[in-house]
Design a protein around this motif. Sequence first.
Motif, mmCIF file in Angstrom:
data_model
loop_
_atom_site.group_PDB
_atom_site.id
_atom_site.type_symbol
_atom_site.label_atom_id
_atom_site.label_comp_id
_atom_site.label_asym_id
_atom_site.label_seq_id
_atom_site.Cartn_x
_atom_site.Cartn_y
_atom_site.Cartn_z
ATOM 1 N N LEU A 18 -47.236 -40.606 7.803
ATOM 2 C CA LEU A 18 -46.357 -39.586 7.055
ATOM 3 C C LEU A 18 -47.293 -38.756 6.762
ATOM 4 C CD1 LEU A 18 -43.539 -40.391 6.296
ATOM 5 C CD2 LEU A 18 -44.265 -41.224 3.956
ATOM 6 N N ARG A 19 -46.629 -37.371 6.592
ATOM 7 C CA ARG A 19 -47.269 -36.275 6.068
ATOM 8 C C ARG A 19 -46.596 -35.668 4.839
ATOM 9 N NH1 ARG A 19 -47.390 -30.074 8.129
ATOM 10 N NH2 ARG A 19 -49.755 -29.494 7.841
ATOM 11 N N ARG A 71 -55.481 -28.027 3.525
ATOM 12 C CA ARG A 71 -54.715 -26.942 2.614
ATOM 13 C C ARG A 71 -54.681 -25.546 3.408
ATOM 14 N NH1 ARG A 71 -58.448 -26.030 -2.687
ATOM 15 N NH2 ARG A 71 -57.297 -24.035 -2.831
ATOM 16 N N ASP A 72 -53.560 -24.668 3.112
ATOM 17 C CA ASP A 72 -53.475 -23.492 3.393
ATOM 18 C C ASP A 72 -53.440 -22.499 2.237
ATOM 19 O OD1 ASP A 72 -52.222 -20.979 4.452
ATOM 20 O OD2 ASP A 72 -50.788 -21.908 5.689
ATOM 21 N N ASN A 73 -54.491 -21.828 2.175
ATOM 22 C CA ASN A 73 -54.645 -20.993 0.791
ATOM 23 C C ASN A 73 -53.585 -19.898 0.746
ATOM 24 O OD1 ASN A 73 -56.916 -22.658 -0.122
ATOM 25 N ND2 ASN A 73 -58.596 -21.392 1.214
ATOM 26 N N ALA A 74 -53.264 -19.400 1.967
ATOM 27 C CA ALA A 74 -52.471 -18.241 1.645
ATOM 28 C C ALA A 74 -50.917 -18.932 1.280
ATOM 29 C CB ALA A 74 -52.146 -17.851 3.330
ATOM 30 N N LYS A 75 -50.674 -20.231 1.712
ATOM 31 C CA LYS A 75 -49.400 -20.626 1.129
ATOM 32 C C LYS A 75 -49.439 -21.454 -0.270
ATOM 33 C CE LYS A 75 -47.265 -20.990 5.525
ATOM 34 N NZ LYS A 75 -46.717 -21.982 6.675
ATOM 35 N N ASN A 76 -50.763 -21.429 -0.709
ATOM 36 C CA ASN A 76 -51.076 -22.373 -1.913
ATOM 37 C C ASN A 76 -50.450 -23.530 -1.925
ATOM 38 O OD1 ASN A 76 -52.432 -20.269 -3.183
ATOM 39 N ND2 ASN A 76 -50.481 -19.707 -4.292
ATOM 40 N N THR A 77 -50.777 -24.202 -0.481
ATOM 41 C CA THR A 77 -49.942 -25.646 -0.297
ATOM 42 C C THR A 77 -51.218 -26.519 0.277
ATOM 43 O OG1 THR A 77 -48.108 -24.757 0.380
ATOM 44 C CG2 THR A 77 -48.566 -26.726 1.351
ATOM 45 N N VAL A 78 -51.186 -28.009 -0.061
ATOM 46 C CA VAL A 78 -52.312 -28.736 0.274
ATOM 47 C C VAL A 78 -51.313 -30.002 0.898
ATOM 48 C CG1 VAL A 78 -51.999 -30.145 -2.050
ATOM 49 C CG2 VAL A 78 -54.037 -30.134 -0.454
ATOM 50 N N TYR A 79 -51.996 -30.405 1.720
ATOM 51 C CA TYR A 79 -51.203 -31.557 2.693
ATOM 52 C C TYR A 79 -52.122 -32.828 2.784
ATOM 53 C CZ TYR A 79 -49.170 -27.169 4.537
ATOM 54 O OH TYR A 79 -48.470 -26.129 4.817
ATOM 55 N N LEU A 80 -51.394 -33.991 3.059
ATOM 56 C CA LEU A 80 -51.931 -35.195 3.244
ATOM 57 C C LEU A 80 -51.371 -35.877 4.382
ATOM 58 C CD1 LEU A 80 -54.291 -37.325 2.055
ATOM 59 C CD2 LEU A 80 -52.325 -38.383 0.625
ATOM 60 N N GLN A 81 -52.152 -35.987 5.452
ATOM 61 C CA GLN A 81 -51.614 -36.599 6.667
ATOM 62 C C GLN A 81 -52.332 -37.946 6.513
ATOM 63 O OE1 GLN A 81 -49.828 -35.793 9.514
ATOM 64 N NE2 GLN A 81 -50.147 -37.848 10.022
ATOM 65 N N MET A 82 -51.372 -39.146 6.383
ATOM 66 C CA MET A 82 -51.607 -40.468 6.427
ATOM 67 C C MET A 82 -51.204 -41.236 7.653
ATOM 68 S SD MET A 82 -50.052 -40.755 2.431
ATOM 69 C CE MET A 82 -48.405 -40.545 2.957
#
Length: 119
Positions: A18-19, A71-82
């Motif tokens: 899951l991501r 993370r994608d700093n341009a999008k202010n987004t962090v992800y967690l690939q599980m």
Amino acid sequence: QVQLVESGGGLVQPGRSLRLSCAASGSIFSINAMRWYRQAPGKERELVARITSGGSTNYADSVKGRFTISRDNAKNTVYLQMDSLKPEETAVYYCNADLYHGLRRDYFWGQGTQVTVSS
């Protein structure tokens, strides 16, 4: 006004992946570290993974080798690939950001996204 919004949770079978995503929005000047926490029923909230603004990462021992934070700093987004999820990892997953908005530095939390690992 700063908001963190998580997405990507759901029901998944043991061993599957899951991501999760967490997007920060609002009057943000810069974001320092971003973190993922989780809280299972009847248990305390625990830190799962952390990533700095430069991309350095840390993981809880229980998830090392299976989870990946990015993370994608341009999008202010962090992800967690599980990957290789286990039933005992059923929990509400929260993101957290240490950021500057205006001249203030604060910690913000998302509302959480439910992850259920079950067959």
